[in-house]
Design a protein around this motif. Sequence first.
Motif, short mmCIF file in Angstrom:
data_model
loop_
_atom_site.label_atom_id
_atom_site.label_comp_id
_atom_site.label_asym_id
_atom_site.label_seq_id
_atom_site.Cartn_x
_atom_site.Cartn_y
_atom_site.Cartn_z
N ILE A 19 -9.36 0.65 -0.88
CA ILE A 19 -7.95 1.04 -1.03
C ILE A 19 -7.85 2.51 -1.43
CG2 ILE A 19 -5.86 0.68 -2.40
CD1 ILE A 19 -6.68 -2.31 -2.54
N ALA B 153 -5.93 -6.52 -5.21
CA ALA B 153 -5.27 -5.55 -4.34
C ALA B 153 -3.81 -5.36 -4.75
CB ALA B 153 -5.36 -6.02 -2.89
N ARG C 284 -5.94 5.48 0.69
CA ARG C 284 -4.84 6.26 0.11
C ARG C 284 -5.11 7.76 0.18
NH1 ARG C 284 -3.54 2.20 -4.88
NH2 ARG C 284 -1.84 1.07 -3.85
N CYS D 89 -1.23 -2.42 -3.58
CA CYS D 89 -1.48 -2.48 -2.14
C CYS D 89 -0.80 -3.69 -1.52
CB CYS D 89 -2.99 -2.55 -1.88
SG CYS D 89 -3.46 -2.52 -0.13
N GLU D 90 -0.21 -3.50 -0.37
CA GLU D 90 0.37 -4.61 0.38
C GLU D 90 -0.74 -5.56 0.81
OE1 GLU D 90 2.92 -5.42 4.52
OE2 GLU D 90 2.41 -3.37 3.93
N ILE E 234 -0.74 1.05 4.57
CA ILE E 234 -2.02 0.54 4.07
C ILE E 234 -1.85 -0.94 3.74
CG2 ILE E 234 -3.78 0.74 2.29
CD1 ILE E 234 -2.95 3.65 1.95
#
Length: 266
Positions: free
Chosen positions: A15, A43, A19, A48-49, A28
């Motif tokens: 992640i 996550a 980014r 984070c999605e 992302i």
Amino acid sequence: MIVAHNEEPYVENAIGQARETADSATRIMLVDSASTDGTAARARSLGCEVLPAPLGKGAAMKAAARAAKTPWLCFLDADIVENGRNIPLTLRQGIESAPDSAVMVVADFDDPPPKPILSTTISIYTPLVRALVPEADGLFGSRPLSGFRAIRPELLGEDAPDDFGVEAHLNLSAVFTGRPMTLTHIGLFTQRFRYKADMGGEIARAILDIAEAHGRLAPALRPEWDAWVSRVLKVVQTYRGDLSERTDYLARLHAAMNEPMPPRKP
């Protein structure tokens, strides 16, 4: 698109790299392939999605392709052990330098010592591709089954396998489009050996399926090719990454893969 199955300890690295690369138009997403640990929760805690997806590498990638509406999909394996060279940035640079008609960018890489034995690559992927789709041989570097790649979404159709055969399917599908592909290099990448008994069979099935679909393999002869694969896999499945077994294992592996292949046509 970070594809993950039970990778809680490593998702922060992937992640973070994504980014560092992203601009305001970049989405992302961690694609959680039926993890049973805290991968998805970790996550989300990082902002984070997360996209829930079925179990299976290919199934997760297809779920990502259905969810994203962009001209390129950049896929990362979640198990980036070290934050070294930024992998998504290298892929992005590969896209920017590729021809407009390019269909895929694949990241090749080197291993720090001791070098692993790429059993499936050397004994299943390479011999089958060389025999059935020779124009694809050598196009994808030393890591043709790399999980780090950027693709055009149309390359990942619903006919792609749901399992670990997906990268082999993408390679050969790209070749059959006749469109350009780009190989980029990410330098040293530390991988972890993980025994996956079914992976070699899934990769072989993907290659044989696409060869059959494109007239490179007569359907009546498919059982003979399946039997050749089974003989090689019996050797592959005996190895667990023990360095003391390497010499003996490689001798047995080469003996199995050097057995004559069946004919392609009656």
